[in-house]
Every structure is written in structure tokens, then in C-alpha cells.
Design a protein around this motif. Structure first.
Motif, short mmCIF file in Angstrom:
data_model
loop_
_atom_site.label_atom_id
_atom_site.label_comp_id
_atom_site.label_asym_id
_atom_site.label_seq_id
_atom_site.Cartn_x
_atom_site.Cartn_y
_atom_site.Cartn_z
N TYR A 211 0.84 -1.19 0.00
CA TYR A 211 0.00 0.00 0.00
C TYR A 211 0.88 1.25 0.00
O TYR A 211 2.01 1.21 0.51
N ALA A 212 0.34 2.35 -0.53
CA ALA A 212 1.08 3.61 -0.51
C ALA A 212 0.12 4.78 -0.33
O ALA A 212 -1.02 4.74 -0.79
N TRP A 213 0.62 5.80 0.36
CA TRP A 213 -0.02 7.12 0.40
C TRP A 213 1.05 8.11 -0.03
O TRP A 213 2.09 8.22 0.62
N TYR A 214 0.82 8.81 -1.14
CA TYR A 214 1.66 9.95 -1.52
C TYR A 214 1.04 11.17 -0.88
O TYR A 214 -0.14 11.44 -1.05
N TYR A 215 1.85 11.90 -0.11
CA TYR A 215 1.33 12.89 0.82
C TYR A 215 0.75 14.15 0.21
O TYR A 215 -0.18 14.73 0.76
N ASP A 216 1.28 14.64 -0.90
CA ASP A 216 0.81 15.91 -1.44
C ASP A 216 0.96 15.86 -2.96
O ASP A 216 2.06 15.95 -3.48
N VAL A 217 -0.16 15.71 -3.65
CA VAL A 217 -0.16 15.53 -5.10
C VAL A 217 -1.01 16.62 -5.74
O VAL A 217 -2.10 16.93 -5.24
N VAL A 218 -0.51 17.18 -6.83
CA VAL A 218 -1.28 18.14 -7.63
C VAL A 218 -1.42 17.56 -9.03
O VAL A 218 -0.42 17.23 -9.68
N PHE A 219 -2.67 17.40 -9.48
CA PHE A 219 -2.95 16.81 -10.79
C PHE A 219 -3.03 17.88 -11.86
O PHE A 219 -3.51 18.98 -11.61
N GLU A 220 -2.56 17.53 -13.07
CA GLU A 220 -2.75 18.39 -14.24
C GLU A 220 -4.05 17.98 -14.91
O GLU A 220 -4.41 16.80 -14.92
N TYR A 221 -4.73 18.97 -15.50
CA TYR A 221 -5.98 18.65 -16.20
C TYR A 221 -5.65 17.75 -17.39
O TYR A 221 -4.75 18.05 -18.17
N PRO A 222 -6.35 16.63 -17.56
CA PRO A 222 -5.96 15.67 -18.60
C PRO A 222 -6.48 16.04 -19.98
O PRO A 222 -7.44 16.80 -20.12
N ASN A 223 -5.83 15.49 -20.99
CA ASN A 223 -6.36 15.52 -22.35
C ASN A 223 -7.34 14.37 -22.46
O ASN A 223 -7.09 13.29 -21.94
N GLU A 224 -8.45 14.61 -23.13
CA GLU A 224 -9.42 13.54 -23.31
C GLU A 224 -9.45 13.15 -24.78
O GLU A 224 -9.27 14.00 -25.66
N LYS A 225 -9.67 11.88 -25.07
CA LYS A 225 -9.63 11.38 -26.43
C LYS A 225 -10.79 10.42 -26.65
O LYS A 225 -11.08 9.58 -25.80
N ALA A 226 -11.45 10.56 -27.78
CA ALA A 226 -12.50 9.62 -28.18
C ALA A 226 -12.31 9.38 -29.67
O ALA A 226 -12.09 10.32 -30.43
N GLU A 227 -12.39 8.12 -30.08
CA GLU A 227 -12.14 7.76 -31.48
C GLU A 227 -13.33 7.01 -32.07
O GLU A 227 -14.05 6.32 -31.36
N THR A 228 -13.48 7.13 -33.37
CA THR A 228 -14.50 6.38 -34.08
C THR A 228 -14.20 4.88 -33.96
O THR A 228 -13.04 4.48 -33.98
N ALA A 229 -15.24 4.09 -33.87
CA ALA A 229 -15.07 2.65 -33.63
C ALA A 229 -14.35 1.93 -34.76
O ALA A 229 -13.62 0.98 -34.51
N GLU A 230 -14.52 2.31 -36.02
CA GLU A 230 -13.88 1.66 -37.16
C GLU A 230 -14.08 0.14 -37.15
O GLU A 230 -13.13 -0.64 -37.24
N GLY A 231 -15.30 -0.28 -37.02
CA GLY A 231 -15.60 -1.71 -37.09
C GLY A 231 -15.64 -2.40 -35.74
O GLY A 231 -16.35 -3.37 -35.56
N LYS A 232 -14.86 -1.94 -34.79
CA LYS A 232 -14.94 -2.51 -33.43
C LYS A 232 -14.64 -1.38 -32.45
O LYS A 232 -13.91 -0.44 -32.76
N PRO A 233 -15.20 -1.44 -31.25
CA PRO A 233 -15.03 -0.35 -30.30
C PRO A 233 -13.56 -0.17 -29.88
O PRO A 233 -12.83 -1.15 -29.75
N LYS A 234 -13.13 1.08 -29.72
CA LYS A 234 -11.81 1.39 -29.18
C LYS A 234 -12.02 1.90 -27.77
O LYS A 234 -12.60 2.98 -27.57
#
Length: 195
Positions: free
Chosen positions: A118-141
Motif C-alpha cells: 500500500y502507498a499514500w503519496y502525501y501531497d499531489v497536484v494533478f494536471e488537467y488531462p487531455n481527453e480522447k475519443a475515437e471512431t469505432a472503425e468496425g470494433k469499439p476502441k
């Protein structure tokens, strides 16, 4: 030989104080499902020269950065990690300005042999993420969300992380049961330190 075989139980606790005199975190809350987590440690050192020889090597700060990969990011988790607001219709509005929110980050790593680390990291600041969505192209991605972060020390304990490894001989089973109920803010007195 024991090996880590997974990552789960991603928890966040809001940091309310992190000074050399006090460290305090709110109650941990389970967040999204965890796919993976990476933490990179870098330490700086510099050689000091005199008389054309290395006089000493001075070690500087240790920097820890990482990336957490989650299955999805709900509006409630975005609010917790990045700020902003959710209106009465459930629409999430990110903050207009960068809002820095500090959290303790806890997680569990199952290991071979049926025990956990187990772990606890004491002080973390997250960056806003990039989000990605792709066309299925025959099967889901299937997509996931990668969120970079930077770790800071618990200034009172002078460390970035607290770890409990149940594969070790000194691990406390009672501490394991309570790992996700509170962030460890003090060091338990060890029998050898007591005297």
C-alpha cells in the motif's frame, strides 16, 4: 520472489495543511477505477571542485512526478481533482482560472502470494488531462484517461510517501485494515526507537 501484479483502490484525501509544523488531510474517499500508476523519482546532485578535484558531492532536492491512468473521469471526480462546479442539471464547468488543489493519493498493489503493498503519496497536484475519443472503425476502441501529477513532500515528516508492505516481516495487520480510513500523519514508535 514476490512481484507486484496490479493496482487498485485509488483514494484521494484533500490536504488541509502541509507545513513544517503540521500536516493534515481530510477523510479519504475512493475515486475512479485505477488501471495503472507510474511514479518517477529524480534526484539532483552536483560535484563541488577545489584544487582541480572533486571536494564533495552535494545532493539536492528529490522530485517525484507521475501519471495515473483511470478507466473514466466522472464530473464528481473532476470537481474533486481540479475544482470548478456542477450545476443543478449535472453539467460540469471547469474552473475559469487554474485552481491548484492538493490531495493525498492512496492505492493498493496486490502482489503474488496473496499479500498487498500500500502507498499514500502525501501531497499531489494533478494536471488537467487531455481527453480522447475515437471512431469505432468496425470494433469499439476502449479509451482510458491519463492524468499527470507532481508529488510534494509532507513537510512535517520530510518525505513524499508512506508505504506498508504486507510481504515484509514488520508489517502491522491492524494498520492494513485501516489503510484507507485515514492518511498516516505520524510515525508509530518502533520498539528499537523506544529504547
Amino acid at each position: 520472489m514476490t512481484r507486484i501484479k496490479g493496482a487498485k483502490n485509488f483514494h484521494l484525501a484533500e490536504i488541509t495543511s502541509n507545513t513544517s509544523e503540521s500536516y493534515a488531510a481530510g477523510s479519504p474517499e475512493k475515486a475512479e477505477r485505477l488501471i495503472s500508476i507510474e511514479i518517477e523519482t529524480k534526484s539532483d546532485s552536483e560535484d563541488v571542485y577545489s584544487d582541480d578535484e572533486v571536494e564533495e558531492t552535494v545532493y539536492g532536492t528529490v522530485e517525484r512526478t507521475g501519471k495515473v491512468t483511470l478507466n473514466y473521469l466522472t464530473p464528481e471526480t473532476k470537481l474533486k481533482m481540479f475544482g470548478g462546479e456542477i450545476d443543478k442539471d449535472g453539467v460540469y464547468f471547469p474552473p475559469g482560472e487554474v485552481e491548484v488543489k492538493h490531495h493525498a493519493l492512496g492505492f493498493q498493489m496486490p502482489t503474488t502470494g496473496g499479500k498487498n503493498k500500500y502507498a499514500w503519496y502525501y501531497d499531489v497536484v494533478f494536471e488537467y488531462p487531455n481527453e480522447k475519443a475515437e471512431t469505432a472503425e468496425g470494433k469499439p476502441k476502449i479509451q482510458s484517461v491519463e492524468i499527470p501529477f507532481k508529488c510534494y513532500k509532507n513537510k512535517q515528516l520530510n518525505t513524499h510517501v508512506a508505504e506498508l508492505d504486507m510481504n515484509g516481516k514488520t508489517a502491522n495487520k491492524e494498520k492494513e485494515k485501516k489503510w484507507f480510513t485515514e492518511v498516516p500523519t505520524t510515525k508509530a514508535q518502533s520498539p528499537t526507537a523506544a529504547g
